[in-house]
Design an enzyme around this catalytic site. Structure first.
Site, PDB file in Angstrom:
ATOM      1  N   GLU A 181     -19.010 -42.761  19.302  1.00 43.85           N
ATOM      2  CA  GLU A 181     -17.754 -42.017  19.514  1.00 43.85           C
ATOM      3  C   GLU A 181     -17.005 -41.698  18.218  1.00 43.85           C
ATOM      4  O   GLU A 181     -15.808 -41.947  18.083  1.00 43.85           O
ATOM      5  CB  GLU A 181     -16.856 -42.809  20.477  1.00 43.85           C
ATOM      6  N   GLU A 201     -25.076 -44.144  29.569  1.00 45.52           N
ATOM      7  CA  GLU A 201     -24.034 -44.894  30.286  1.00 45.52           C
ATOM      8  C   GLU A 201     -23.685 -44.195  31.608  1.00 45.52           C
ATOM      9  O   GLU A 201     -22.544 -44.063  31.987  1.00 45.52           O
ATOM     10  CB  GLU A 201     -22.784 -45.051  29.406  1.00 45.52           C
TER      11      GLU A 201
HETATM   12  O1  G3I Z   1     -14.050 -61.001  26.819  1.00 41.35           O
HETATM   13  C1  G3I Z   1     -12.645 -60.879  27.090  1.00 41.35           C
HETATM   14  C2  G3I Z   1     -12.164 -62.120  27.816  1.00 41.35           C
HETATM   15  O2  G3I Z   1     -12.275 -63.242  26.939  1.00 41.35           O
HETATM   16  C3  G3I Z   1     -10.707 -61.916  28.244  1.00 41.35           C
HETATM   17  O3  G3I Z   1     -10.297 -63.031  28.999  1.00 41.35           O
HETATM   18  C4  G3I Z   1     -10.628 -60.648  29.111  1.00 41.35           C
HETATM   19  C5  G3I Z   1      -9.235 -60.366  29.598  1.00 41.35           C
HETATM   20  O4  G3I Z   1      -8.473 -59.852  28.517  1.00 41.35           O
HETATM   21  O5  G3I Z   1     -11.066 -59.516  28.319  1.00 41.35           O
HETATM   22  C6  G3I Z   1     -12.424 -59.659  27.974  1.00 41.35           C
HETATM   23  O6  G3I Z   1     -12.821 -58.546  27.208  1.00 41.35           O
HETATM   24  C7  G3I Z   1     -12.974 -57.367  28.005  1.00 41.35           C
HETATM   25  C8  G3I Z   1     -14.406 -56.863  27.801  1.00 41.35           C
HETATM   26  O7  G3I Z   1     -14.602 -55.589  28.471  1.00 41.35           O
HETATM   27  C9  G3I Z   1     -15.433 -57.860  28.334  1.00 41.35           C
HETATM   28  O8  G3I Z   1     -15.267 -57.996  29.728  1.00 41.35           O
HETATM   29  C10 G3I Z   1     -12.004 -56.320  27.461  1.00 41.35           C
HETATM   30  O9  G3I Z   1     -10.694 -56.727  27.788  1.00 41.35           O
HETATM   31  C11 G3I Z   1     -12.282 -54.972  28.125  1.00 41.35           C
HETATM   32  O10 G3I Z   1     -11.498 -53.961  27.519  1.00 41.35           O
HETATM   33  C12 G3I Z   1     -13.746 -54.592  27.890  1.00 41.35           C
HETATM   34  O11 G3I Z   1     -13.989 -53.360  28.576  1.00 41.35           O
HETATM   35  C13 G3I Z   1     -15.210 -52.726  28.178  1.00 41.35           C
HETATM   36  C14 G3I Z   1     -14.870 -51.397  27.498  1.00 41.35           C
HETATM   37  O12 G3I Z   1     -16.093 -50.745  27.120  1.00 41.35           O
HETATM   38  C15 G3I Z   1     -14.038 -51.634  26.260  1.00 41.35           C
HETATM   39  O13 G3I Z   1     -13.744 -50.380  25.683  1.00 41.35           O
HETATM   40  C16 G3I Z   1     -16.047 -52.442  29.416  1.00 41.35           C
HETATM   41  O14 G3I Z   1     -16.477 -53.673  30.004  1.00 41.35           O
HETATM   42  C17 G3I Z   1     -17.262 -51.618  29.050  1.00 41.35           C
HETATM   43  O15 G3I Z   1     -17.955 -51.185  30.224  1.00 41.35           O
HETATM   44  C18 G3I Z   1     -16.848 -50.361  28.286  1.00 41.35           C
HETATM   45  O16 G3I Z   1     -17.998 -49.708  27.873  1.00 41.35           O
HETATM   46  C19 G3I Z   1     -17.776 -48.558  27.037  1.00 41.35           C
HETATM   47  C20 G3I Z   1     -18.957 -48.433  26.108  1.00 41.35           C
HETATM   48  O17 G3I Z   1     -19.092 -49.620  25.356  1.00 41.35           O
HETATM   49  C21 G3I Z   1     -18.820 -47.220  25.220  1.00 41.35           C
HETATM   50  N1  G3I Z   1     -18.662 -46.014  26.035  1.00 41.35           N
HETATM   51  C22 G3I Z   1     -17.528 -46.078  26.965  1.00 41.35           C
HETATM   52  C23 G3I Z   1     -17.688 -47.278  27.890  1.00 41.35           C
HETATM   53  C24 G3I Z   1     -16.558 -47.317  28.902  1.00 41.35           C
HETATM   54  O18 G3I Z   1     -15.339 -47.529  28.248  1.00 41.35           O
END
Ligand code: G3I
Length: 364
Positions: free
Chosen positions: A161, A266
């Site tokens: 990105e 994705e």
């Molecule tokens: O690991 C922490 C945990 O310790 C904490 O308790 C919890 C609550 O705050 O957060 C956890 O981290 C989260 C992480 O996913 C793991 O579950 C983050 O808050 C959360 O923002 C993160 O979201 C991910 C997102 O990328 C972040 O931008 C999604 O799961 C994931 O599916 C998404 O994937 C992205 C690709 O990497 C790139 N393309 C877009 C796609 C969708 O956004």
């Protein structure tokens, strides 16, 4: 039992006997067995799945797919939380999950503006980081992470990105501190770390012509510098009606014109209406109790049409990866109830799964 009840019972039994083999056959059909030669089908795993805790998911993934991607584990934050600390335990289990099953293991992602810890962009004096410091940190990260999985990770989303919606370079902390050559540097270091790994650029909204043109400019610039890049990842976070099939096909052909592999990295179909900014997430949440049949059928048609394009240009498409196994696992829930994938919350195949199977079988 009265005659009418007996008749009903007999009809129900007949129906069950007729359906049973169909349902059994449905469960035994595997996407990985139906894909055309040269095109793998995969899925993004969360940690409970790659750790083996979600056993139902592990079984389904093992049966259905030949490729895995890490939803979060190999991003900067989880694997390199502090300048002097890496975390590899769960990451090693993810890679081993794929190696044990002889799957194509993908690394996602080395350089991204999101999910990168603040320390990376902080200068030693607490101010903004300078070019040389950030380049050194990027180099250490890539050499350490890619080097650790050398020979076991098939390909890396090296940069994710980096292009904005108008086709210009996104103003990220990477660009601001290092300059435009951060992308070429990242690819060069990744190649140095594992010369055998494929290297990709990954992005979304590539169906927007201006953004797609920017990505193609970037790719051609890397190619003209002799920088190794093997593929372009189109994230394919799509909706039921947008982008159109024509836009998806036009994009595929444009990306193929670079001569690189085209991958859908994705894939999911967001069925929920846009929630108004700042509105309560529970608003615009129409499918909390389940997906009505008309929407199941619409989703099935959408996936069938999409796979129809992939198969029409199968020579250009090397991979299709779903961004999550089942509706329960999808990032698209985010406080609401979405139904973007091929398996439902009980890990049962939806009509969309049957529709994809039918299209794949028809193309064999
Ligand atoms: O690991 C922490 C945990 O310790 C904490 O308790 C919890 C609550 O705050 O957060 C956890 O981290 C989260 C992480 O996913 C793991 O579950 C983050 O808050 C959360 O923002 C993160 O979201 C991910 C997102 O990328 C972040 O931008 C999604 O799961 C994931 O599916 C998404 O994937 C992205 C690709 O990497 C790139 N393309 C877009 C796609 C969708 O956004």
């Amino acid at each position: 039992m009265t005659a009418p009840h007996r008749t009903t019972a007999i009809l129900a039994l007949a129906a069950a006997l007729w359906l049973a083999p169909l349902l059994a056959a449905r469960q035994t059909v595997a996407l990985k067995d139906l894909m055309p030669k040269g095109m793998v089908v995969g899925v993004a795993l969360n940690q409970r799945q790659s750790d083996g805790v979600d056993t139902a998911a592990v079984d389904l993934v093992t049966k259905q797919f030949t490729q895995i991607s890490p939803e979060n584990l190999l991003k900067f934050q989880p694997i390199h939380p502090a300048d002097d600390r890496y975390a590899f335990e769960a990451q090693d289990r993810y890679v081993q999950f794929g190696v044990d099953r002889k799957m194509q293991v993908i690394g996602h992602t080395l350089v991204w503006h999101s999910q990168t810890p603040a320390w990376v962009f902080q200068g030693k004096d607490g101010g903004a980081v300078d070019r040389d410091t950030l380049l050194a940190r990027m180099r250490d990260h890539i050499l350490t992470v890619v080097g650790r999985y050398k020979g076991r990770i098939h390909g890396w989303d090296v940069v994710n990105e980096a292009i904005d919606e108008d086709g210009s370079l996104r103003k990220t902390p990477w660009l601001n501190a290092i300059g435009e050559d951060y992308i070429a540097k990242a690819f060069a270091i990744a190649r140095e770390a594992d010369p055998g790994a494929e290297l990709y650029y990954n992005d979304f909204n590539l169906e927007k012509p201006a953004k797609r043109a920017g990505v193609i400019r970037l790719v051609k610039s890397l190619q003209s510098q002799g920088i190794r890049i093997d593929g372009i990842g189109n994230q394919a976070h799509w909706r039921l009606e947008t982008p159109s099939i024509a836009e998806i096909e036009a994009t595929l052909l444009d990306l193929r014109s670079t001569g690189l592999e085209v991958m859908y990295t994705e894939l999911d179909i967001n069925l929920l209406p846009q929630a108004a900014r700042g509105a309560d997430p529970s608003a615009a949440n129409p499918y909390v109790t389940g997906l009505p049949d008309d929407m199941q059928q619409a989703l099935a048609r959408r996936y069938a049409d999409i796979f129809g394009v992939f198969l029409k240009h199968r020579d250009a498409v090397s991979r299709v990866t779903f961004w999550g196994l089942s509706d329960a696992d999808s990032w698209l829930n985010r406080g609401r109830t979405n139904h973007p994938l091929l398996w439902d919350r009980q890990r049962q195949p939806k009509p969309a799964f049957d529709a994809v199977v039918k299209v794949l079988q028809g193309a064999r």
